[in-house]
Design an enzyme around this catalytic site. Structure first.
Site, PDB file in Angstrom:
ATOM      1  N   SER A   1      52.837  49.540  31.664  1.00 30.20           N
ATOM      2  CA  SER A   1      51.983  49.202  32.799  1.00 30.20           C
ATOM      3  C   SER A   1      51.407  50.424  33.449  1.00 30.20           C
ATOM      4  O   SER A   1      52.149  51.528  33.520  1.00 30.20           O
ATOM      5  CB  SER A   1      52.885  48.351  33.756  1.00 30.20           C
ATOM      6  OG  SER A   1      51.815  48.018  34.912  1.00 30.20           O
TER       7      SER A   1
ATOM      8  N   TYR B   1      58.887  44.981  39.739  1.00 25.98           N
ATOM      9  CA  TYR B   1      58.042  45.057  38.462  1.00 25.98           C
ATOM     10  C   TYR B   1      58.014  46.576  38.084  1.00 25.98           C
ATOM     11  O   TYR B   1      58.192  46.923  37.043  1.00 25.98           O
ATOM     12  CB  TYR B   1      56.683  44.398  38.891  1.00 25.98           C
ATOM     13  CG  TYR B   1      55.868  44.603  37.638  1.00 25.98           C
ATOM     14  CD1 TYR B   1      56.037  43.809  36.415  1.00 25.98           C
ATOM     15  CD2 TYR B   1      54.558  45.137  37.496  1.00 25.98           C
ATOM     16  CE1 TYR B   1      55.094  43.776  35.189  1.00 25.98           C
ATOM     17  CE2 TYR B   1      53.813  45.629  36.566  1.00 25.98           C
ATOM     18  CZ  TYR B   1      54.076  44.679  35.178  1.00 25.98           C
ATOM     19  OH  TYR B   1      53.246  44.950  34.254  1.00 25.98           O
TER      20      TYR B   1
END
Length: 250
Positions: free
Chosen positions: A134, A147
């Site tokens: 990410s 996350y």
């Protein structure tokens, strides 16, 4: 054409990428928790699909998937570890169980799949390991602690393994997307700049995979801005994060 294991193939980028790979003629082991979501692709592309159904949080199920692939194909040429999840930590309500859930899927699930895939890749042709990371790893953002921490750990794991696997001729690519329209991101309650469709993201990834790059990131401007902001002094990054947090709470 290659033999590929694609996790998280039932929705989002994984579903779009599954269609592209199958249309290109590759053999694809489609990973997911629900066979009914993947069965239509097996019917549409007979002889190309293995339904690799299982919970990637459970190492025994991952090992079973690997055995299924080995029995059918004897090895893998590419493993695309795409499955992941996202949950947010709300200010004032730190939840370690949430952190554990996200870490279990995004980090431990990837590590279980990596352990299962590497012996199969060693038996493959021009083996290629691809892992979904990410762009959030370049800049800490409000509420994204679980996350972001999971994806930062994935980045370090992938970059370290890239060094260790180079001597074996196994290429390793980290994919670092910005915001993509998926079932997960549709739950977000904040603006998502430069949002891409899952189909666009999958096409972008698929066109670059044959080059076996070290990293694929997109959108270009968004990821560039994050990387530049990420090297600001810590106090400036803190001030920026506080402004974003205040904006989210308005």
């Amino acid at each position: 054409m290659s033999r590929c294991w694609l996790t998280g193939a039932s929705s989002g980028i994984g579903a779009a990428l599954a269609h592209i790979l199958l249309e290109q003629g590759h053999q694809v082991a489609l990973g997911g928790r629900h066979a009914d979501r993947l069965a239509p692709l097996a019917q549409k592309f007979p002889g190309q699909v293995i339904l690799a159904i299982g919970d990637l949080d459970k190492p025994e199920q991952v090992a079973g998937i690997a055995a299924q692939i080995e029995n059918a194909w004897g090895g893998l040429d590419m493993a695309i570890l795409n499955a992941g999840t996202c949950e947010y930590l709300e200010p004032g309500h730190f939840d370690p169980a949430l952190v554990e859930r996200v870490m279990r899927t995004n980090l431990l699930g990837v590590s279980y799949c990596m352990a299962a895939a590497l012996p199969l890749l060693r038996a493959g042709h021009r083996p290629h390991l691809v892992v979904m990371g990410s762009s959030v790893t370049w800049l800490a953002l409000p509420r994204a602690g679980a996350y972001g921490a999971s994806k930062a750990a994935v980045r370090y794991l992938v970059e370290s393994q890239r060094i260790d696997l180079a001597r074996e001729g196994i290429a390793v690519t980290l994919v670092s997307p910005g915001f993509v329209d998926t079932p997960l991101t549709r739950r977000n309650d904040f603006p998502m700049p430069q949002l891409w469709t899952a189909q666009r993201a999958a096409r972008y990834i698929a066109t670059r995979l044959p080059r076996r790059p070290l990293e694929i990131n997109f959108p270009g401007l968004f990821t560039l801005v994050l990387r530049l902001l990420g090297v600001l002094p810590a106090r400036l990054r803190l001030a920026l994060g506080q402004r974003l947090a205040r904006h989210e709470q308005e």
